[in-house]
Design a protein around this motif. Structure first.
Motif, PDB file in Angstrom:
ATOM      1  N   GLU A 358     -56.828 -18.465 -36.784  1.00  0.00           N
ATOM      2  CA  GLU A 358     -56.612 -17.070 -37.129  1.00  0.00           C
ATOM      3  C   GLU A 358     -55.438 -16.882 -38.080  1.00  0.00           C
ATOM      4  N   ILE A 362     -55.632 -15.182 -41.820  1.00  0.00           N
ATOM      5  CA  ILE A 362     -54.850 -14.047 -42.333  1.00  0.00           C
ATOM      6  C   ILE A 362     -54.154 -14.421 -43.643  1.00  0.00           C
ATOM      7  N   GLN A 435     -50.298 -12.597 -33.303  1.00  0.00           N
ATOM      8  CA  GLN A 435     -51.469 -12.675 -34.166  1.00  0.00           C
ATOM      9  C   GLN A 435     -52.250 -11.368 -34.145  1.00  0.00           C
ATOM     10  N   ARG A 436     -52.317 -10.741 -32.982  1.00  0.00           N
ATOM     11  CA  ARG A 436     -53.062  -9.496 -32.880  1.00  0.00           C
ATOM     12  C   ARG A 436     -52.437  -8.414 -33.757  1.00  0.00           C
ATOM     13  N   PHE A 439     -53.297  -9.027 -37.252  1.00  0.00           N
ATOM     14  CA  PHE A 439     -54.682  -8.629 -37.531  1.00  0.00           C
ATOM     15  C   PHE A 439     -54.776  -7.128 -37.726  1.00  0.00           C
ATOM     16  N   GLU A 440     -54.098  -6.378 -36.864  1.00  0.00           N
ATOM     17  CA  GLU A 440     -54.137  -4.921 -36.979  1.00  0.00           C
ATOM     18  C   GLU A 440     -53.483  -4.437 -38.270  1.00  0.00           C
TER      19      GLU A 440
END
Length: 460
Positions: A358, A362, A435-436, A439-440
Motif C-alpha cells: 500500500e 501511494i 497508511q489509512r 489513503f484518505e
C-alpha cells in the motif's frame, strides 16, 4: 528482383513526372513571354512616339537634350518640340470620350492642360505637333483609318484641322517659304492633315503641301500677339516614329528642325504637364515618395499575369502531390502516448494493490500524478523525471522534484491554490502518518490536482 507490376508502376510514375515538369515549364515560359512583351513599352517608343526623331537628329549633328536646365534662363536655351496627344486642350487635363475607347483606344492618349502647354511657351520657342491618332495605334503598331481621331474632334485653341483628301497614302510635293531645299522633296503622309481655315488665318504658312494646305505655320503672333514664338505642325507623321521613315520625310524633318532651332539645342518635351525634373532627379536620385499604395502596382497588369501563373503552378503542384502521396495523415502520436501512459498507471496500481504494497502504491500514484501534471504545465522537455533509486538519496518524498518545479508556477497563478496543493502533498507523503490516513488524503490531493488542471485550462 522487380516484378512486372513494379516496373509498370515506375514507368507510369516517371511519365507523370515528365508531364508535370513540362506543364510547369510551359506555364513559366508563357508567363515570362507575356511579361517581356508587355513591359517596358512607352509612348515615346510607340508608332506615334518621337524617340526616333531624337536619334535621327543626333546622327545628323543636331544637339538634343535629355532634359532642360532648371536654372532661370535654362529653358530658354533650347528649342522645344512638344508632341500634343490631347485632341482638345482645356483648362484641366481631361480624358476625351466618344464611346469607342474600348475598341479603338482613347482620343487623348496623354491628356494635357492648356495651362501646362502655355507654361512651355513661356519658357522659349516651341514647335507644337498636333495629334492625329487614337491610342489604339500604340498597341496595334500599325495605321488604320479607324484609328484616326476624327478631324472635327481635333481643336487647337478652338480652331480645327482638316483632312481635305480621302484616306490615302502617297508622296506629294511641297511648297516652302522658309525652307528652300525642302521644295525639292516630296512628303509621304497617310491621310494628310493640315491646318483648318480658321487656324490657317492666324498662322504664317512656312511649309505647305501642294493643293492640300498648310502643314507647318508660324502661329505665335496670330494667336497671342505678344511675341510668343510658336510653330504648329498639323500632321505628326512628318516627325513621329512610324512616319519618319516614309518617303523623304526624314530629310524634310531634319531641314525643318535645323532651320527652326537655329543655334539652339533641341529638346523633345514628352512631359504632359509643367513638371520638370528637379536637381536631385538630374543627379540620378530617386525622389519618388514611397507609400503602401505602391504595392498595388505588383497586382496590376501585367504583374497580375505573373500571380495567375503562380496560382496555377501552385494548384498544379498540390494536385499532383495529392495524387502521388494521398491525403495528409493526422498525427495521433501524442494521443497514443497519453493513452499508453494511462494504461501503464492503471496496471501498476492494480499490481501493487494485489501485492499488498500500500505504501508503494501511494508513492507511485503521487509520483505519476505530479509527473503528468508537470508534463502538461511545464512541457515534456521541462518535467523532472524521477531519479533512480541509487541517485535519489536526497529525494525523501515521491515526486518531490516535480512538486518543487510546479509549486512556484502554481503559486504565481493562485497563491491559495499553491498552499492547498502543498498541504495535500505533505499529507500524502507524510511517512509518519498511518497508511489509512494517507489513503484518505489521496482524495484531497487528487481533487487539487484536477483543480490545478482546470485553473490552467487543461482537461483532467
Amino acid at each position: 528482383m522487380r516484378t512486372q507490376s513494379q516496373a509498370d508502376s515506375g514507368a507510369t510514375h516517371a511519365s507523370g513526372n515528365v508531364a508535370t515538369t513540362a506543364i510547369l515549364l510551359a506555364v513559366m515560359i508563357a508567363a515570362g513571354a507575356i511579361i517581356y512583351f508587355t513591359s517596358g513599352f512607352t509612348l515615346g517608343k510607340s508608332a506615334i512616339g518621337f524617340d526616333g526623331l531624337d536619334v535621327w537628329l543626333q546622327a545628323n549633328g543636331v544637339e538634343t537634350l535629355p532634359y532642360l536646365d532648371q536654372t532661370e534662363d535654362g529653358p530658354r536655351q533650347a528649342f522645344r518640340i512638344v508632341p500634343i496627344y490631347d485632341n482638345d486642350l482645356q483648362d484641366e487635363a481631361t480624358a476625351q470620350t466618344d464611346g469607342l475607347e474600348d475598341v479603338r483606344g482613347s482620343l487623348a492618349p496623354r491628356p494635357m492642360s492648356l495651362r501646362a502647354f502655355e507654361g512651355k511657351l513661356y519658357d522659349g520657342p516651341v514647335l507644337a505637333v498636333l495629334p492625329k491618332w487614337r491610342s489604339g495605334i500604340v498597341s496595334r503598331g500599325r495605321a488604320h483609318p479607324d484609328l484616326l481621331i476624327p478631324a472635327d474632334r481635333i481643336a487647337f485653341y478652338g480652331k480645327a484641322v482638316t483632312r481635305p483628301q480621302a484616306v490615302n497614302f502617297k508622296s506629294q510635293g511641297m511648297e516652302a517659304s522658309a525652307f528652300g531645299d525642302v521644295s525639292n522633296n516630296e512628303v509621304a503622309l497617310y491621310a494628310p492633315q493640315v491646318l483648318g481655315p480658321d487656324l490657317d488665318e492666324l498662322c504664317v504658312p512656312l511649309l505647305t503641301i501642294k493643293d492640300v494646305g498648310t502643314l507647318l505655320g508660324d502661329c505665335g503672333e496670330g494667336i497671342f500677339g505678344d511675341g510668343t514664338v510658336l510653330y504648329v505642325l498639323s500632321d505628326p507623321d512628318l516627325l513621329d516614329n512610324h512616319g519618319l521613315g516614309n518617303g523623304e520625310n526624314a530629310a524634310i524633318a531634319l531641314a525643318v528642325v535645323r532651320q527652326l532651332a537655329g543655334e539652339l539645342p533641341v529638346y523633345i518635351d514628352n512631359e504632359a504637364d509643367e513638371t520638370q525634373p528637379g536637381d536631385e532627379e538630374i543627379a540620378g536620385k530617386d525622389t519618388h515618395e514611397r507609400t503602401i499604395a505602391d504595392l498595388e502596382r505588383f497586382f496590376r497588369y501585367p504583374f497580375s499575369l505573373f500571380w495567375v501563373g503562380v496560382v496555377l503552378a501552385s494548384g498544379l503542384a498540390l494536385w499532383r502531390g495529392s495524387r502521388r502521396f494521398g491525403r495528409p495523415v493526422e498525427d495521433h502520436l501524442d494521443e497514443a502516448r497519453s493513452a499508453s501512459k494511462q494504461r501503464t498507471i492503471a496496471a501498476s496500481r492494480r499490481i501493487l494493490m494485489l501485492s499488498g504494497a500500500e505504501a508503494a502504491l501511494i508513492e507511485t500514484y503521487v509520483k505519476d500524478r505530479l509527473e503528468a501534471l508537470a508534463s502538461e504545465l511545464l512541457g515534456s522537455h521541462r518535467r523532472r523525471p524521477e531519479r533512480s533509486t541509487a541517485a535519489s538519496t536526497n529525494e525523501s518524498r515521491p515526486g518531490e522534484r516535480n512538486f518543487e518545479a510546479l509549486l512556484p508556477l502554481i503559486r504565481n497563478r493562485s497563491a491559495e491554490l499553491g498552499e492547498r496543493l502543498a498541504t495535500a502533498y505533505g499529507a500524502v507523503t507524510d511517512q509518519q502518518a498511518e497508511q489509512r490516513a494517507r489513503f484518505e488524503a489521496l482524495a484531497a490531493f487528487d481533487a487539487i490536482i484536477q483543480e490545478t488542471q482546470h485553473e490552467f485550462g487543461r482537461t483532467a
